[in-house]
Design a protein around this motif. Sequence first.
Motif, mmCIF file in Angstrom:
data_model
loop_
_atom_site.group_PDB
_atom_site.id
_atom_site.type_symbol
_atom_site.label_atom_id
_atom_site.label_comp_id
_atom_site.label_asym_id
_atom_site.label_seq_id
_atom_site.Cartn_x
_atom_site.Cartn_y
_atom_site.Cartn_z
ATOM 1 N N ASP A 138 0.954 -1.178 -0.075
ATOM 2 C CA ASP A 138 0.037 0.053 -0.200
ATOM 3 C C ASP A 138 0.903 1.345 -0.048
ATOM 4 O OD1 ASP A 138 -2.483 -1.581 0.209
ATOM 5 O OD2 ASP A 138 -2.010 -1.865 2.302
ATOM 6 N N TYR A 139 0.278 2.246 0.001
ATOM 7 C CA TYR A 139 1.106 3.680 0.190
ATOM 8 C C TYR A 139 0.432 4.784 0.877
ATOM 9 C CZ TYR A 139 -2.239 4.904 -3.451
ATOM 10 O OH TYR A 139 -3.263 5.241 -4.369
ATOM 11 N N VAL A 140 1.210 5.852 1.351
ATOM 12 C CA VAL A 140 0.732 6.771 2.103
ATOM 13 C C VAL A 140 1.308 7.928 1.264
ATOM 14 C CG1 VAL A 140 2.994 6.854 3.318
ATOM 15 C CG2 VAL A 140 1.118 7.961 4.182
ATOM 16 N N VAL A 141 0.402 8.957 1.298
ATOM 17 C CA VAL A 141 0.404 10.095 0.562
ATOM 18 C C VAL A 141 0.172 11.570 1.373
ATOM 19 C CG1 VAL A 141 -1.892 9.984 -0.648
ATOM 20 C CG2 VAL A 141 -0.478 11.644 -1.736
ATOM 21 N N GLY A 142 1.009 12.312 1.318
ATOM 22 C CA GLY A 142 0.996 13.712 2.265
ATOM 23 C C GLY A 142 -0.145 14.765 1.182
ATOM 24 N N ILE A 143 -0.685 15.452 1.893
ATOM 25 C CA ILE A 143 -1.692 16.518 1.449
ATOM 26 C C ILE A 143 -1.504 17.604 2.377
ATOM 27 C CG2 ILE A 143 -3.932 16.810 0.385
ATOM 28 C CD1 ILE A 143 -4.414 13.782 0.827
ATOM 29 N N PRO A 144 -0.412 18.367 2.299
ATOM 30 C CA PRO A 144 -0.078 19.404 3.335
ATOM 31 C C PRO A 144 -1.012 20.984 2.960
ATOM 32 C CG PRO A 144 1.501 19.271 1.899
ATOM 33 C CD PRO A 144 0.775 18.277 1.344
ATOM 34 N N GLY A 145 -1.382 20.882 1.783
ATOM 35 C CA GLY A 145 -1.768 22.217 1.391
ATOM 36 C C GLY A 145 -0.701 23.317 1.289
ATOM 37 N N ASP A 185 8.480 -0.789 9.650
ATOM 38 C CA ASP A 185 8.004 -1.501 10.378
ATOM 39 C C ASP A 185 8.860 -1.158 11.775
ATOM 40 O OD1 ASP A 185 6.959 -3.032 12.560
ATOM 41 O OD2 ASP A 185 7.282 -4.942 11.568
ATOM 42 N N PHE A 186 8.616 0.042 12.775
ATOM 43 C CA PHE A 186 9.509 0.430 13.670
ATOM 44 C C PHE A 186 9.392 -0.232 14.922
ATOM 45 C CE2 PHE A 186 8.214 4.204 11.255
ATOM 46 C CZ PHE A 186 9.432 4.086 10.541
ATOM 47 N N ASN A 187 8.520 -1.019 15.148
ATOM 48 C CA ASN A 187 8.327 -1.882 16.425
ATOM 49 C C ASN A 187 8.050 -3.302 16.128
ATOM 50 O OD1 ASN A 187 5.722 -1.870 15.365
ATOM 51 N ND2 ASN A 187 4.748 -1.387 17.059
ATOM 52 N N ASP A 188 8.575 -3.877 14.987
ATOM 53 C CA ASP A 188 8.744 -5.269 14.612
ATOM 54 C C ASP A 188 7.687 -6.096 15.056
ATOM 55 O OD1 ASP A 188 10.249 -7.383 13.705
ATOM 56 O OD2 ASP A 188 10.996 -8.146 15.445
ATOM 57 N N ASP A 189 6.198 -5.624 14.554
ATOM 58 C CA ASP A 189 4.898 -6.264 14.857
ATOM 59 C C ASP A 189 4.310 -6.834 13.658
ATOM 60 O OD1 ASP A 189 4.118 -3.964 13.720
ATOM 61 O OD2 ASP A 189 2.581 -3.439 15.303
ATOM 62 N N GLY A 190 5.296 -6.653 12.313
ATOM 63 C CA GLY A 190 4.765 -6.981 11.232
ATOM 64 C C GLY A 190 3.684 -6.215 10.459
ATOM 65 N N LYS A 191 3.462 -5.087 10.830
ATOM 66 C CA LYS A 191 2.365 -3.957 10.382
ATOM 67 C C LYS A 191 3.205 -2.666 10.146
ATOM 68 C CE LYS A 191 -1.396 -5.880 13.295
ATOM 69 N NZ LYS A 191 -2.474 -5.500 14.352
ATOM 70 N N PRO A 192 2.809 -2.080 9.083
ATOM 71 C CA PRO A 192 3.535 -0.682 8.716
ATOM 72 C C PRO A 192 3.293 0.313 9.694
ATOM 73 C CG PRO A 192 1.578 -0.963 7.273
ATOM 74 C CD PRO A 192 1.789 -2.304 7.916
ATOM 75 N N ASP A 193 4.293 1.160 10.239
ATOM 76 C CA ASP A 193 4.214 2.371 10.889
ATOM 77 C C ASP A 193 4.730 3.446 9.948
ATOM 78 O OD1 ASP A 193 4.043 0.693 13.345
ATOM 79 O OD2 ASP A 193 6.047 0.240 13.103
ATOM 80 N N PHE A 194 4.328 4.756 10.473
ATOM 81 C CA PHE A 194 4.419 5.736 9.746
ATOM 82 C C PHE A 194 5.189 7.144 10.298
ATOM 83 C CE2 PHE A 194 0.488 3.413 8.892
ATOM 84 C CZ PHE A 194 0.736 3.210 7.426
#
Length: 244
Positions: free
Chosen positions: A153-160, A207-216
């Motif tokens: 998946d992906y994350v997109v920034g929308i700062p204005g 994955d910063f806490n090694d739980d197998g889920k993406p972090d941001f």
Amino acid sequence: MIDGTGAVLHHLQGGLLFGYTVAGIDDVDADLVPDFLVSQSWYDVSRNKPRRGRVWVYSGATATPLYTVVGTTDNDYLGRTLSRLGDVNGDSIPDFIAASYVSSQTAPQAGLLLVVNGKDGTTLHQLVGSAASVWLSLSVAATTDLDGDGFPDYVVGIPGVPTTGSNGLGAARVHSGASGALLHDFVETTVGSAFNVALGYSVASGDFNDDGKPDFVLGDPLFDDPFGGGPVGAAEIYLGCPAS
């Protein structure tokens, strides 16, 4: 292109603003060598089709152009933002993101994001900004699979536009790589007297806490504390999100 010793492997050049953005991607031509993207965001298709923008896909092994992706609308400026993504359509060929936060397809500088088929450069799906000057896709980053469908998946920034409030205090959204569906919306936060000004100006994932889920990690260089010295900037770390 420069190797690990600093030696020049290949030298590429193009028209106005060629090289505005570059990004490495995985192997799209099946030679077992990673490939790369180069944008030329001020590319004119013709005098009557100005500033549509163009993204070149190059062989990492030979620096030979494989194909190009061209904006479909005048003043798209495609290629202002680029990102690797990974295979999101199940053909075993990695796909990628080509975007422009100043595209005006729906409103002036609303923004545009294309998820591009790595096989042939066709568009798999697209996102467009919802209003003028929201700057959708100023920043983009691939994530691992958040929604459990087996695709990245992906994350997109929308700062204005910073300091104008054109998208409130900013936002960042996580989308399905396969369909483009919205998975989660990060919105502005406050910490005491401090508050976001342009959340989503930069984004990253891991994955910063090694739980197998993406972090941001969501950046806001203008994060403001009026009682603590004014704009101080911030990078906000989210360990997962409700969608995970």
